[in-house]
Design a protein around this motif. Sequence first.
Motif, PDB file in Angstrom:
ATOM      1  N   SER A  32       0.841  -1.190   0.000  1.00  0.00           N
ATOM      2  CA  SER A  32       0.000   0.000   0.000  1.00  0.00           C
ATOM      3  C   SER A  32       0.874   1.236   0.000  1.00  0.00           C
ATOM      4  O   SER A  32       1.997   1.222   0.497  1.00  0.00           O
ATOM      5  CB  SER A  32      -0.895   0.028   1.248  1.00  0.00           C
ATOM      6  N   ILE A  33       0.358   2.298  -0.527  1.00  0.00           N
ATOM      7  CA  ILE A  33       1.055   3.578  -0.554  1.00  0.00           C
ATOM      8  C   ILE A  33       0.156   4.612   0.093  1.00  0.00           C
ATOM      9  O   ILE A  33      -1.022   4.728  -0.268  1.00  0.00           O
ATOM     10  CB  ILE A  33       1.392   4.013  -1.996  1.00  0.00           C
ATOM     11  N   ILE A  34       0.713   5.345   1.030  1.00  0.00           N
ATOM     12  CA  ILE A  34       0.000   6.455   1.644  1.00  0.00           C
ATOM     13  C   ILE A  34       0.749   7.715   1.250  1.00  0.00           C
ATOM     14  O   ILE A  34       1.954   7.836   1.472  1.00  0.00           O
ATOM     15  CB  ILE A  34      -0.035   6.320   3.180  1.00  0.00           C
TER      16      ILE A  34
END
Length: 187
Positions: A3-5
């Motif tokens: 995931s990328i935030i």
Amino acid sequence: MASIIKANQLQDFGGNSIITSDGAGNVTVNAAAMKNTPAFHVNLSSDQSVTDNTYTKVQFDREGFDTNSAYDNSTNYRFTVPSNEAGKYHFYFNILTAATAVSVGEQFVGSFYLNGSSRGLFYGGDTRNNPGVKYTSYGNITLDLSVGDYVEVFGMVNITSASANISSGGESRPDESCFGGYKLIGA
């Protein structure tokens, strides 16, 4: 699965900014508990004469930086732990001690002083059997300090004749003799 935030600011529950980013990968740490401060680095603006075989406080009077204005570069030449900044600190020094004539220097020593007392000797050279002219003393120390504690650097040159000094290195080599330190985080 990954995931990328993406965010330009990380805040705590109180809305206080902990970390910010400019969008180009440059991050600024805003939380004081995550910074190695107070921190300072100082050096000599000119050579300092010293008395033979006498420990003399090195008068580091030119500040490279001093994040908390905790280093006195005008009268006491010392770092003093500011209010609310007790903790473990790492300090370093580099002092170039020199006799003013060839083959007369016998001992070249530097020392940290904590609250007026020596905290170890760091020999740049002991050449009593073969006198020299210049030696550099290096020292590193980690200390657990309370508010109001102060740290200074002293140097000593033992010579057979002539005179001695602690070299500034001049404008081209300003860190030939320097002193600095910073608070450790997480220690």
